[in-house]
Design an enzyme around this catalytic site. Structure first.
Site, mmCIF file in Angstrom:
data_model
loop_
_atom_site.group_PDB
_atom_site.id
_atom_site.type_symbol
_atom_site.label_atom_id
_atom_site.label_comp_id
_atom_site.label_asym_id
_atom_site.label_seq_id
_atom_site.Cartn_x
_atom_site.Cartn_y
_atom_site.Cartn_z
ATOM 1 N N SER A 198 48.446 36.936 42.688
ATOM 2 C CA SER A 198 48.704 35.638 42.035
ATOM 3 C C SER A 198 49.910 34.990 42.692
ATOM 4 O O SER A 198 50.771 35.695 43.246
ATOM 5 C CB SER A 198 49.017 35.876 40.553
ATOM 6 N N TYR B 297 53.236 40.100 33.260
ATOM 7 C CA TYR B 297 52.171 39.825 34.230
ATOM 8 C C TYR B 297 52.746 39.597 35.626
ATOM 9 O O TYR B 297 52.296 40.182 36.615
ATOM 10 C CB TYR B 297 51.406 38.595 33.755
ATOM 11 N N LYS C 23 52.067 41.557 39.274
ATOM 12 C CA LYS C 23 51.485 40.939 40.465
ATOM 13 C C LYS C 23 52.454 41.007 41.653
ATOM 14 O O LYS C 23 52.020 41.107 42.801
ATOM 15 C CB LYS C 23 51.052 39.505 40.168
ATOM 16 N N SER D 268 33.438 37.563 34.279
ATOM 17 C CA SER D 268 33.879 36.208 33.911
ATOM 18 C C SER D 268 34.705 35.609 35.048
ATOM 19 O O SER D 268 35.056 36.287 36.014
ATOM 20 C CB SER D 268 34.737 36.270 32.631
ATOM 21 N N THR E 166 40.252 29.286 33.672
ATOM 22 C CA THR E 166 39.225 30.273 33.318
ATOM 23 C C THR E 166 39.409 30.791 31.897
ATOM 24 O O THR E 166 38.604 31.611 31.429
ATOM 25 C CB THR E 166 39.311 31.495 34.258
#
Ligand code: NAP
Length: 263
Positions: free
Chosen positions: A132, A145, A149, A12, A182
């Site tokens: 990111s 998260y 990163k 994806s 996304t």
């Protein structure tokens, strides 16, 4: 000789779009997916588009899946698979943070070490880590998260220096996307509301937070992945890639300015 590029999390989003864009430029692309359903859907999409990708399941947290890379000759590894989670560090279950680190850092490194064996033996190869901008600036309520990163960006920068010292022509670079539409950000921000409805310090603010997040992502998210895919292609093809590739450029600039001013 055709280059071989392996990309993770290609079922994806950015990974899928990068896989098709890279394949269109000539290399053989091994587009790997989290599960079999995604693999089948991607094969169907290849037929529809008339484009050839070699597709197989590679859950990066599964040791047996990771070993599938051992017999392969991989010129470029693109570590794109990732997961997000959210919630305040004051109360989010630490196991949720561990689970994110397990995918975004530990499993990513385990796969990279296996691929590096072949690259170091052949004295060539490129490893890209899709980190990111949240690995450059801490993002409140996305810290499970964001911290993963930060760790991944540090790992990439450190590994790059180590590979330079080894002198074997192994290139390492970071891809640092800003916000892209996304579905990843919506899934990540939603996850905290599974448990925040009850005894959370922020339960009384949950509705306001949801509305603010939706507003911010509507404003920030690029609708197309083209700009970050172009950076991935550039890094994958460079003889000596830069350390960091960021898109959209305006978000990269914003992060740099925020860091200069002490964020
Ligand atoms: N979208 C953004 O705004 C943004 C910003 C900065 C960085 N990024 C990074 O860009 C990368 C791609 O994200 P995206 O936006 O394209 O979101 P995405 O569509 O959710 O892509 C991530 C892919 O990784 C897969 N994945 C999750 N766990 C995996 C595992 N253990 N093994 C293999 N694959 C796994 C996901 O499968 P499931 O869908 O089944 O979970 C999904 O296909 C991620 O590393 C993300 O952190 C995205």
């Amino acid at each position: 000789m055709k280059k071989t590029i392996l990309i993770t999390g290609a079922g994806s989003g950015i990974g899928r779009d990068a896989a098709f864009a890279l394949a269109a430029r000539g290399p053989q692309v091994l587009a790997t997916t989290f599960n079999e359903e995604q693999a089948q859907a991607l094969r169907d999409e290849c037929l529809q588009r008339g484009q050839a990708l070699q597709v197989f399941k590679l859950d990066i947290t599964d040791a047996a899946d990771r070993e599938k890379v051992l017999p392969l000759t991989i010129d470029v590894l693109i570590n794109n698979a990732g997961r997000g989670d959210s919630g305040s560090l004051a109360e989010v279950a630490v196991n949720r943070i561990r689970a994110v680190f397990e995918i975004n850092l530990f499993a990513t490194l385990e796969l990279t070490q296996l691929v590096l064996r072949g690259m170091i033996a052949r004295s060539r190869g490129t490893v890209l880590f899709v980190s990111s901008v949240a690995g450059r600036l801490p993002v409140p309520f996305l810290m499970p998260y964001s911290m993963s990163k930060f760790a991944l960006s540090a790992a990439g920068a450190g590994l790059r220096a180590e590979m330079d010292q080894l002198g074997k022509q192994i290139q390492v670079a970071l891809i640092e996307p800003g916000a892209f539409h996304t579905g990843f950000n919506q899934a990540m921000t939603e996850r905290k509301y599974d448990w925040m409805q009850g005894a959370s310090y922020f339960a009384g603010q949950a509705e306001k937070m949801k509305a603010k997040e939706a507003r911010e992502f509507r404003f920030l998210e690029a609708r197309s992945t083209d700009s970050i895919v172009a950076q991935i292609v550039k890094a994958a093809e460079a003889r000596r890639p830069r350390l960091r590739y960021v898109a959209p450029w305006i978000q990269g600039l914003g992060v740099r300015l925020a860091r200069i001013f002490g964020a």
